[in-house]
Write a protein that holds these residues in place. Structure first.
Motif, PDB file in Angstrom:
ATOM      1  N   LEU A   5     -17.765   4.190  -7.179  1.00 46.73           N
ATOM      2  CA  LEU A   5     -16.604   3.568  -6.545  1.00 46.73           C
ATOM      3  C   LEU A   5     -16.261   2.308  -7.325  1.00 46.73           C
ATOM      4  O   LEU A   5     -17.110   1.427  -7.498  1.00 46.73           O
ATOM      5  CB  LEU A   5     -16.906   3.210  -5.089  1.00 46.73           C
ATOM      6  N   LEU A   6     -15.028   2.219  -7.824  1.00 46.25           N
ATOM      7  CA  LEU A   6     -14.561   1.066  -8.590  1.00 46.25           C
ATOM      8  C   LEU A   6     -13.526   0.318  -7.760  1.00 46.25           C
ATOM      9  O   LEU A   6     -12.470   0.863  -7.442  1.00 46.25           O
ATOM     10  CB  LEU A   6     -13.964   1.530  -9.924  1.00 46.25           C
ATOM     11  N   VAL A   7     -13.835  -0.915  -7.424  1.00 50.91           N
ATOM     12  CA  VAL A   7     -13.011  -1.696  -6.498  1.00 50.91           C
ATOM     13  C   VAL A   7     -12.270  -2.799  -7.238  1.00 50.91           C
ATOM     14  O   VAL A   7     -12.890  -3.684  -7.846  1.00 50.91           O
ATOM     15  CB  VAL A   7     -13.872  -2.322  -5.386  1.00 50.91           C
ATOM     16  N   MET A   8     -10.942  -2.764  -7.188  1.00 49.66           N
ATOM     17  CA  MET A   8     -10.126  -3.808  -7.808  1.00 49.66           C
ATOM     18  C   MET A   8      -9.962  -4.966  -6.828  1.00 49.66           C
ATOM     19  O   MET A   8      -9.204  -4.886  -5.864  1.00 49.66           O
ATOM     20  CB  MET A   8      -8.773  -3.232  -8.225  1.00 49.66           C
ATOM     21  N   ALA A   9     -10.712  -6.037  -7.075  1.00 50.88           N
ATOM     22  CA  ALA A   9     -10.758  -7.155  -6.133  1.00 50.88           C
ATOM     23  C   ALA A   9     -10.455  -8.484  -6.804  1.00 50.88           C
ATOM     24  O   ALA A   9     -10.920  -9.531  -6.360  1.00 50.88           O
ATOM     25  CB  ALA A   9     -12.132  -7.202  -5.458  1.00 50.88           C
ATOM     26  N   ALA A 105      -7.609  -4.482 -15.287  1.00 48.55           N
ATOM     27  CA  ALA A 105      -8.758  -4.534 -14.387  1.00 48.55           C
ATOM     28  C   ALA A 105      -9.709  -3.370 -14.641  1.00 48.55           C
ATOM     29  O   ALA A 105     -10.933  -3.546 -14.775  1.00 48.55           O
ATOM     30  CB  ALA A 105      -8.280  -4.521 -12.934  1.00 48.55           C
ATOM     31  N   ILE A 106      -9.170  -2.169 -14.713  1.00 51.97           N
ATOM     32  CA  ILE A 106     -10.009  -0.987 -14.921  1.00 51.97           C
ATOM     33  C   ILE A 106     -10.729  -1.049 -16.264  1.00 51.97           C
ATOM     34  O   ILE A 106     -11.921  -0.741 -16.369  1.00 51.97           O
ATOM     35  CB  ILE A 106      -9.156   0.284 -14.808  1.00 51.97           C
ATOM     36  N   LEU A 107     -10.033  -1.491 -17.286  1.00 55.48           N
ATOM     37  CA  LEU A 107     -10.658  -1.582 -18.610  1.00 55.48           C
ATOM     38  C   LEU A 107     -11.758  -2.638 -18.635  1.00 55.48           C
ATOM     39  O   LEU A 107     -12.713  -2.520 -19.417  1.00 55.48           O
ATOM     40  CB  LEU A 107      -9.596  -1.885 -19.665  1.00 55.48           C
ATOM     41  N   ALA A 108     -11.659  -3.654 -17.782  1.00 56.72           N
ATOM     42  CA  ALA A 108     -12.711  -4.668 -17.712  1.00 56.72           C
ATOM     43  C   ALA A 108     -14.036  -4.071 -17.236  1.00 56.72           C
ATOM     44  O   ALA A 108     -15.109  -4.621 -17.502  1.00 56.72           O
ATOM     45  CB  ALA A 108     -12.287  -5.801 -16.776  1.00 56.72           C
ATOM     46  N   ALA A 109     -13.963  -2.938 -16.531  1.00 58.29           N
ATOM     47  CA  ALA A 109     -15.155  -2.303 -15.970  1.00 58.29           C
ATOM     48  C   ALA A 109     -15.667  -1.140 -16.816  1.00 58.29           C
ATOM     49  O   ALA A 109     -16.598  -0.449 -16.408  1.00 58.29           O
ATOM     50  CB  ALA A 109     -14.852  -1.819 -14.547  1.00 58.29           C
ATOM     51  N   LYS A 110     -15.086  -0.949 -17.977  1.00 63.17           N
ATOM     52  CA  LYS A 110     -15.404   0.230 -18.789  1.00 63.17           C
ATOM     53  C   LYS A 110     -16.903   0.399 -19.026  1.00 63.17           C
ATOM     54  O   LYS A 110     -17.454   1.495 -18.896  1.00 63.17           O
ATOM     55  CB  LYS A 110     -14.668   0.144 -20.122  1.00 63.17           C
ATOM     56  N   ASP A 111     -17.595  -0.667 -19.365  1.00 61.60           N
ATOM     57  CA  ASP A 111     -19.016  -0.562 -19.710  1.00 61.60           C
ATOM     58  C   ASP A 111     -19.915  -0.400 -18.491  1.00 61.60           C
ATOM     59  O   ASP A 111     -21.085  -0.026 -18.632  1.00 61.60           O
ATOM     60  CB  ASP A 111     -19.447  -1.789 -20.505  1.00 61.60           C
ATOM     61  N   ALA A 112     -19.398  -0.664 -17.309  1.00 59.03           N
ATOM     62  CA  ALA A 112     -20.212  -0.576 -16.088  1.00 59.03           C
ATOM     63  C   ALA A 112     -20.109   0.779 -15.413  1.00 59.03           C
ATOM     64  O   ALA A 112     -20.897   1.087 -14.513  1.00 59.03           O
ATOM     65  CB  ALA A 112     -19.801  -1.674 -15.103  1.00 59.03           C
ATOM     66  N   VAL A 119     -11.045   4.841  -7.913  1.00 60.69           N
ATOM     67  CA  VAL A 119     -10.489   3.489  -7.945  1.00 60.69           C
ATOM     68  C   VAL A 119      -9.841   3.185  -6.603  1.00 60.69           C
ATOM     69  O   VAL A 119      -9.096   4.017  -6.065  1.00 60.69           O
ATOM     70  CB  VAL A 119      -9.421   3.367  -9.047  1.00 60.69           C
ATOM     71  N   ILE A 120     -10.106   1.998  -6.065  1.00 63.76           N
ATOM     72  CA  ILE A 120      -9.424   1.573  -4.829  1.00 63.76           C
ATOM     73  C   ILE A 120      -8.988   0.122  -4.947  1.00 63.76           C
ATOM     74  O   ILE A 120      -9.525  -0.649  -5.743  1.00 63.76           O
ATOM     75  CB  ILE A 120     -10.304   1.736  -3.572  1.00 63.76           C
ATOM     76  N   GLY A 217      -8.971   9.259  -8.792  1.00 61.80           N
ATOM     77  CA  GLY A 217     -10.263   9.714  -9.261  1.00 61.80           C
ATOM     78  C   GLY A 217     -10.161  10.078 -10.736  1.00 61.80           C
ATOM     79  O   GLY A 217      -9.364  10.946 -11.116  1.00 61.80           O
ATOM     80  N   PHE A 218     -10.931   9.389 -11.571  1.00 63.03           N
ATOM     81  CA  PHE A 218     -10.895   9.614 -13.008  1.00 63.03           C
ATOM     82  C   PHE A 218     -12.295   9.919 -13.530  1.00 63.03           C
ATOM     83  O   PHE A 218     -13.295   9.571 -12.903  1.00 63.03           O
ATOM     84  CB  PHE A 218     -10.383   8.372 -13.751  1.00 63.03           C
TER      85      PHE A 218
END
Length: 303
Positions: A5-9, A105-112, A119-120, A217-218
């Protein structure tokens, strides 16, 4: 493989007037995010990654993250204004105050993110069924698959009585997304109708239109496409102070380019969220109803 789960916060909360991501709305200090993570945790998700701003890190840990991390594999990454910019681009855009939107935001989480992921938005309540549908689908995919997915909602089920909202209206064919168009000012008229204030003029809507609520969902294969989209965006907009690189636009371009598909699941659930400060009372009342009906326990987490 359990999805993530990837949360844009990392939003600024300018319309809400505060850091809504960590505002307490539950009966024991839970945030709206607690309920989304709880639903994901109970529908097969193995990890949660939060995207936040560095300036809210202390409060974020104290009011939400440390509690979540005791109950689920969790980590967080930072979205910063200069993230993914070259020094030259950072200098050109130095007058910009905000980060660059949901693609950044999503690209900032690429390595995690190491598995297919959902994505939510941090300030949206999506309903448990959305997590179940997308979680089951993502668990069948490999990291290299390009058959992505999303959950769509009826526009009328996503409106706020407190003001206008931004929604990406979807065109769907044979169960797959064809395109999305971002509408940034959708609101009720005095007689209860719905109008979108587009740059070309007002557009009347029925309320039945399927919309994206950034519940996508990706697989990790999408990062390469979004990086290219981000670079093309910057070429045109690096000097702009307010324009944002938005996920619905990037996902729509990916589909149009034939670089991936997006299967659309639909849910009758009613969205609610915290766009405006006036929405907090509504959110608290809706959650209390769900607790009183037994849908959620009074206290979400035991630890």
């Amino acid at each position: 493989m359990k999805p993530t789960l990837l949360v844009m916060a990392a939003g600024m909360g300018s319309r809400y007037g505060g850091v809504k991501q960590i505002d307490a709305v539950g009966m024991h200090g839970e945030t709206l995010l607690d309920f989304g993570v709880y639903d994901a945790c109970h529908n097969g998700y193995g990890k949660v990654v939060f995207i936040i701003r560095k300036d809210i890190e202390h409060d974020f840990r104290e009011r939400l993250f440390d509690r979540i991390a005791r109950n689920m594999d969790a980590e967080y990454v930072f979205q910063e204004r200069t993230g993914l910019l070259t020094p030259e681009q950072a200098e050109i855009s130095k007058n910009r105050k905000k980060p660059w939107g949901t693609i950044q935001a999503i690209l900032a989480a690429k390595d995690a993110v190491k598995t297919p992921f959902t994505v939510i938005n941090a300030d949206d309540y999506y309903g448990r069924e959305a997590y179940r549908m997308l979680g089951e689908y993502l668990s069948t995919l490999s990291n290299d698959d390009t058959a992505h997915a999303m959950v769509g909602y009826k526009l009328i089920n996503t409106m706020s009585p407190s003001g206008t909202v931004s929604r990406a209206i979807c065109v769907i064919k044979d169960g797959n997304l064809v395109s999305m168009e971002e509408n940034t000012k959708i609101g009720f008229t005095a007689d209860g109708g719905i109008v979108s204030e587009m740059p070309s003029g007002p557009v009347t809507l029925t309320g039945e239109e399927p919309v994206s609520m950034n519940f996508f969902g990706f697989t990790p294969s999408v990062f390469d496409y979004f990086m290219g989209y981000w670079e093309r965006f910057l070429e045109k907009n690096v000097a702009e102070e307010k324009v944002e690189c938005l996920l619905p636009n990037g996902a729509s371009e990916m589909v149009a380019a034939g670089a991936g598909t997006i299967k659309v699941f639909t849910t009758p659930d009613k969205w609610f969220g915290m766009t405006y400060s006036e929405d907090k009372a509504t959110v608290m009342a809706e959650l209390r109803k769900k607790i009183e009906s037994g849908y959620y326990p009074e206290k979400l987490w035991e630890k």
